[in-house]
Design an enzyme around this catalytic site. Structure first.
Site, PDB file in Angstrom:
ATOM      1  CB  SER A 198      -0.957  -0.044   1.192  1.00  0.00           C
ATOM      2  OG  SER A 198      -1.901   0.988   1.139  1.00  0.00           O
TER       3      SER A 198
ATOM      4  N   PRO B 187      -1.337   2.054  19.339  1.00  0.00           N
ATOM      5  CG  PRO B 187      -1.652  -0.208  19.843  1.00  0.00           C
ATOM      6  CD  PRO B 187      -2.161   1.164  20.183  1.00  0.00           C
TER       7      PRO B 187
ATOM      8  CB  THR C  16       2.111  -1.842   9.782  1.00  0.00           C
ATOM      9  OG1 THR C  16       2.344  -0.437   9.913  1.00  0.00           O
ATOM     10  CG2 THR C  16       0.737  -2.067   9.143  1.00  0.00           C
TER      11      THR C  16
END
Length: 580
Positions: A66, A539, A542
């Site tokens: 992405s 958080p 990834t």
């Protein structure tokens, strides 16, 4: 059928997991440095094939990272309905990806993935010995140089279970989702099973419906004032516009190509920039993520005039933001951008849908629910506009399109666009059925065409361009009028590295920190000092990092609020590097 353990072991032996690599399933699949990912992508190929066998339907797998840098890559799973793999399967996917050896891969595949379904699959295969070959996993990839190697790993994983693997080549993530849905719901069949749908079907569906909308007169009784969110008389509808498109040096450049002549025919001139042809790097200094977070024009936009109509895609073309370059400040330097992010797209779509729904006969509306889905990142001004002006309900979910998409399916019209520009508008089958029953109504016809323009499987930047351009043409608006729907509260996002992102846990759709102890109280205490202040920390999905979001009455206050919240996160959550 029985699991051919030897075939799986033999195939798996070519894709060993690096010993110190521990892949985790994020908000949309696995993502990491491309050099580490061959084993993960191979095992996702196994999993996609297993899902096809379990469901008796075609599945998909998209190789992309992405908006991440070009050195990264990743893999996204696509289920038969064109949606994402169920969240309940994510722990199993992570377990399979983290297997230490080939025997463990076989064991997890047999016991945790296929499990109790194996006897039923065996009986089914006995009745139809060619069944696995009648199932297909469609595999696509973006423009990253690591794609060919990872594509080979994915295809090997699929074929190790005897399922047919078809490479769709260079496609956007939304196109791959669309094709998987079409494979399961289309009518074409080959002699040895279903024919893989052709990409032309995607353009015929979305662009075809858009062109029909462009040729239609306005729906009756939508001629109220612009302030009400209704549509103007349409005198500006046919005025030609130029749209400068930042393609992020990604796959969107190639896949937007067929739109250029089609839209030119209805007065929209697409000027594609950052196509990869000029030596630019994927997502570097360009793309939706860059424009949205940096509030600056992307590379290759230095000659684009201030106030121009621009938009930006990300690397796999599932995010979209609009913007206008601002005039440079006196003394030189970049002028920044006037940003229309996912919140603005969502509110534009919501106002449009609400006005059309108001033109439907009462019998079509009875019991129908329209809802907007947002995350904690949605600007507070958008939520207030939704509540006070549009008077539509809102639902807040955790960050990640998988959460918003699921919530949007609970409504008959579910509208969601994350602030980063990832989103779509979903129509229930019940509503579509009712619209067909009253399709002599102009607004019903418009909504039915809109349901084809908007990709119903996943957020889609190309589909989003068509949606926005149609609404703006209907209203006779440019970007300034759209921007004037409401004024965003100034905001700031900060990312800081931490030793372990798992130390932070959240509740209330990620708006409240549960751990570490004392963090939420510290954030709340700081927020109280800032008029119209709001802030949260969550958080990253990834990487080992924490993302801080803050908004306040002025940009200076939002910047300071974000800095101070980042400091307490650094202190209480194990920050790395220099203190903010």
């Amino acid at each position: 059928m029985s699991l051919n353990a030897e075939a799986v072991r033999a195939a798996s032996s070519a894709f060993r997991k690096p010993p110190d690599f521990h892949p985790s399933y994020g908000t949309a699949g696995f993502r990491a440095d491309a050099d580490l990912l061959a084993s993960t992508v191979f095992r996702c190929g196994l999993l996609a094939a297993a899902r096809a066998l379990l469901l008796g339907a075609h599945t998909g797998l998209m190789i992309t990272a992405s908006h991440n840098p070009v050195v990264d890559n990743g893999v996204k799973m696509v289920d038969p309905d064109g949606g994402m793999m169920p969240q309940s399967f994510e722990p199993v996917a992570a377990e399979l990806a983290n297997c230490a050896n080939d025997d463990d891969v076989v064991a997890v595949l047999r016991d945790r993935v296929l499990g109790a379904a194996l006897p039923a699959l065996a009986a089914s295969a006995s009745a139809s010995p060619q069944q696995p070959q009648h199932l297909t996993v469609l595999v696509g990839h973006d423009t990253r140089p690591s794609a060919p190697q990872l594509l080979a790993a994915a295809l090997s994983g699929v074929r190790a279970l005897g399922v047919r693997a078809v490479s769709c080549g260079l496609v956007t993530t939304p196109q791959l989702h669309f094709l998987v849905h079409a494979a399961n719901h289309g009518s074409s069949r080959a002699a040895d099973g279903p024919a893989a749908p052709q990409l032309q079907l995607y353009y015929d569906t979305l662009v075809g419906a858009f062109l029909q909308l462009s040729q239609r007169p306005h729906a009756e009784d939508l001629n109220g004032g612009a302030g009400s969110g209704a549509y103007g008389s349409g005198t500006a509808e046919r005025k030609a516009v130029v749209l400068y498109v930042d393609c992020a040096n990604g796959v969107g450049a190639q896949q937007l190509g067929p739109l250029v002549p089609a839209l030119r025919g209805v007065g929209i001139e697409l000027q594609l920039r950052n196509t990869g042809a000029g030596g630019g790097t994927l997502n570097l200094g360009c793309g939706a993520d860059y424009v949205q977070k940096e509030r600056m024009p992307p590379s290759e936009f230095g000659d684009v005039p201030a106030g121009a109509r621009c938009c930006s895609l990300d690397g796999d073309a599932d995010r979209l933001v609009y913007f206008s370059p601002l005039a440079a400040a006196a003394g030189g330097g970049g002028g920044g951008v006037s940003l229309l992010d996912g919140d603005k797209v969502s509110m534009l779509a919501a106002a449009y849908v609400r006005d059309l729904m108001g033109q439907l006969p009462e019998e079509a509306l009875r019991g129908i629910r329209v809802c907007c889905v947002q995350t904690a990142y949605a600007n507070g001004a958008s939520t207030a506009y939704l509540r006070d002006v549009l008077q539509l309900p809102a639902v807040c979910t955790p960050t990640g399109v998988k959460f918003l998409h699921e919530a949007a399916h609970d409504a008959d019209v579910g509208i969601y666009f994350e602030s980063n520009g990832h989103g779509t508008v979903l129509f229930s089958q019940e509503l579509l059925k009712r619209l067909r029953a009253v399709d002599s109504n102009a607004a019903a016809k418009e909504l039915l065409l809109l349901a084809r323009v908007i990709n119903q499987t996943v957020g889609d930047a190309i589909s989003g361009i068509l949606l926005v351009e149609h609404i703006l043409r209907r209203k006779g608006w440019g970007l300034p009028e759209w921007q004037a729907l409401y004024s965003d509260l100034p905001s700031r996002q900060v990312k800081l590295k931490v030793a372990d992102r798992a130390i932070i846990t959240t509740a209330d759709a990620e708006r409240v920190c549960v751990t570490p102890a004392g963090l939420q109280d510290a954030i709340a205490h700081i927020v109280q000092e800032f008029p119209q202040g709001r802030a949260f920390a969550r958080p990253s999905g990834t990487e080992d990092a924490v993302r801080v979001y803050a908004e306040a009455a002025t940009q200076q206050a939002a910047d300071e609020l974000a800095r101070r919240v980042a400091q307490v996160v650094y202190d209480l959550a194990g920050g790395l590097g220099s203190r903010p």
